[in-house]
Design a protein around this motif. Structure first.
Motif, mmCIF file in Angstrom:
data_model
loop_
_atom_site.group_PDB
_atom_site.id
_atom_site.type_symbol
_atom_site.label_atom_id
_atom_site.label_comp_id
_atom_site.label_asym_id
_atom_site.label_seq_id
_atom_site.Cartn_x
_atom_site.Cartn_y
_atom_site.Cartn_z
ATOM 1 N N ASN A 129 0.893 -1.152 0.000
ATOM 2 C CA ASN A 129 0.000 0.000 0.000
ATOM 3 C C ASN A 129 0.932 1.203 0.000
ATOM 4 O OD1 ASN A 129 -1.591 2.198 0.547
ATOM 5 N ND2 ASN A 129 -2.383 1.438 2.489
ATOM 6 N N LEU A 130 1.000 1.924 -1.103
ATOM 7 C CA LEU A 130 1.924 3.039 -1.239
ATOM 8 C C LEU A 130 1.237 4.393 -1.105
ATOM 9 C CD1 LEU A 130 4.148 1.703 -4.171
ATOM 10 C CD2 LEU A 130 4.487 1.449 -1.713
ATOM 11 N N ASP A 131 0.041 4.404 -0.541
ATOM 12 C CA ASP A 131 -0.706 5.642 -0.364
ATOM 13 C C ASP A 131 -0.284 6.323 0.937
ATOM 14 O OD1 ASP A 131 -2.162 5.230 -2.711
ATOM 15 O OD2 ASP A 131 -3.611 3.971 -1.655
ATOM 16 N N HIS A 132 0.546 7.346 0.814
ATOM 17 C CA HIS A 132 1.025 8.102 1.980
ATOM 18 C C HIS A 132 0.134 9.318 2.195
ATOM 19 C CE1 HIS A 132 4.905 5.973 2.493
ATOM 20 N NE2 HIS A 132 4.780 5.763 1.192
ATOM 21 N N ASN A 133 0.015 9.765 3.442
ATOM 22 C CA ASN A 133 -0.795 10.935 3.767
ATOM 23 C C ASN A 133 0.074 12.155 4.098
ATOM 24 O OD1 ASN A 133 0.200 10.256 6.252
ATOM 25 N ND2 ASN A 133 -1.778 10.026 7.259
ATOM 26 N N HIS A 134 1.308 12.181 3.571
ATOM 27 C CA HIS A 134 2.264 13.242 3.877
ATOM 28 C C HIS A 134 3.260 13.349 2.729
ATOM 29 C CE1 HIS A 134 5.216 10.099 4.609
ATOM 30 N NE2 HIS A 134 4.213 9.439 5.165
ATOM 31 N N PRO A 135 3.989 14.463 2.628
ATOM 32 C CA PRO A 135 5.019 14.576 1.594
ATOM 33 C C PRO A 135 6.245 13.726 1.973
ATOM 34 C CG PRO A 135 4.916 16.582 2.888
ATOM 35 C CD PRO A 135 3.791 15.707 3.361
ATOM 36 N N PRO A 136 7.028 13.299 0.981
ATOM 37 C CA PRO A 136 8.211 12.480 1.293
ATOM 38 C C PRO A 136 9.323 13.300 1.934
ATOM 39 C CG PRO A 136 8.113 12.933 -1.061
ATOM 40 C CD PRO A 136 6.840 13.478 -0.452
ATOM 41 N N SER A 137 10.162 12.627 2.698
ATOM 42 C CA SER A 137 11.365 13.265 3.246
ATOM 43 C C SER A 137 12.371 13.428 2.119
ATOM 44 C CB SER A 137 11.973 12.382 4.338
ATOM 45 O OG SER A 137 11.068 12.232 5.397
ATOM 46 N N LYS A 138 13.358 14.274 2.345
ATOM 47 C CA LYS A 138 14.391 14.493 1.337
ATOM 48 C C LYS A 138 15.700 13.888 1.837
ATOM 49 C CE LYS A 138 12.214 18.551 -0.527
ATOM 50 N NZ LYS A 138 12.273 19.986 -0.712
ATOM 51 N N PHE A 139 16.413 13.231 0.921
ATOM 52 C CA PHE A 139 17.652 12.553 1.268
ATOM 53 C C PHE A 139 18.760 12.947 0.311
ATOM 54 C CE2 PHE A 139 14.319 9.851 2.896
ATOM 55 C CZ PHE A 139 14.792 9.489 4.139
ATOM 56 N N TYR A 140 19.977 12.940 0.836
ATOM 57 C CA TYR A 140 21.176 13.158 0.029
ATOM 58 C C TYR A 140 21.973 11.864 0.088
ATOM 59 C CZ TYR A 140 25.889 14.631 -1.146
ATOM 60 O OH TYR A 140 27.126 14.714 -1.707
ATOM 61 N N LYS A 141 22.380 11.334 -1.071
ATOM 62 C CA LYS A 141 23.176 10.112 -1.126
ATOM 63 C C LYS A 141 24.649 10.498 -1.142
ATOM 64 C CE LYS A 141 23.485 5.670 -3.432
ATOM 65 N NZ LYS A 141 22.935 4.830 -4.500
ATOM 66 N N THR A 142 25.409 10.002 -0.160
ATOM 67 C CA THR A 142 26.830 10.328 -0.057
ATOM 68 C C THR A 142 27.645 9.467 -1.019
ATOM 69 O OG1 THR A 142 27.231 8.704 1.678
ATOM 70 C CG2 THR A 142 26.552 10.921 2.385
ATOM 71 N N ALA A 143 28.908 9.781 -1.147
ATOM 72 C CA ALA A 143 29.802 9.047 -2.055
ATOM 73 C C ALA A 143 29.948 7.582 -1.655
ATOM 74 C CB ALA A 143 31.167 9.714 -2.085
ATOM 75 N N ASN A 144 29.838 7.276 -0.353
ATOM 76 C CA ASN A 144 29.991 5.879 0.073
ATOM 77 C C ASN A 144 28.668 5.109 0.043
ATOM 78 O OD1 ASN A 144 28.626 6.736 2.333
ATOM 79 N ND2 ASN A 144 30.266 6.260 3.781
#
Length: 151
Positions: A129-144
């Protein structure tokens, strides 16, 4: 990489390595090196298939993200967390219990979000069930390859 499986350093001591899927699958595969950097202990008893890789343009191997039906998912590690998260379409899920098959929205406690994903023993998605009731968080992918949450 050994026999198509990947390992990561378990502690700051570079002699101890465990399967890179250990946290998610509870895999017991391990490698230990002696001071001469020779293998002194080897357990290659993996409880999962090896991850799939493809060569990138610069010749390095890149792990393929798994695809199920109409969405991609990936197990990620946050720099500040002990347990991995499941990322689906930019949204994150946490293990609901110690059972790696059950995942619920990582914001469930704050937002009462009902989004969830369930796997079977072969790590195949059997319910979602992929129905979320909020906006997604934001992530930064590091070099490792670890992620840092910034929102």
């Amino acid at each position: 990489m050994l026999q198509d499986h990947t390992f990561r350093q378990t502690t700051k001591d570079s002699r101890y390595w465990s399967c890179s899927r250990r946290t998610i699958t509870r895999c017991q595969a391990r490698i230990r090196f002696n001071d001469a950097k020779e293998i002194s202990f080897l357990n290659l008893s993996h409880n999962h298939p090896p991850p799939k890789y493809k060569p990138s343009q610069d010749g390095k191997l890149v792990r393929l993200i798994m695809k199920f039906l109409d969405f991609l998912y990936e197990f990620i590690e946050l720099a500040t967390a002990k347990k991995p998260l499941l990322m689906v379409q930019g949204e994150t899920f946490r293990m609901t219990t110690n059972d790696k098959r059950y995942w619920s929205c990582s914001k469930r406690n704050m937002t009462k979000c009902q989004a969830r994903v369930r796997f079977n023993e072969a790590e195949v998605v059997v319910f979602y069930n992929l129905d979320h009731n909020h906006p997604p968080s934001k992530f930064y992918k590091t070099a490792n390859g670890t992620y840092i949450k910034y929102s």
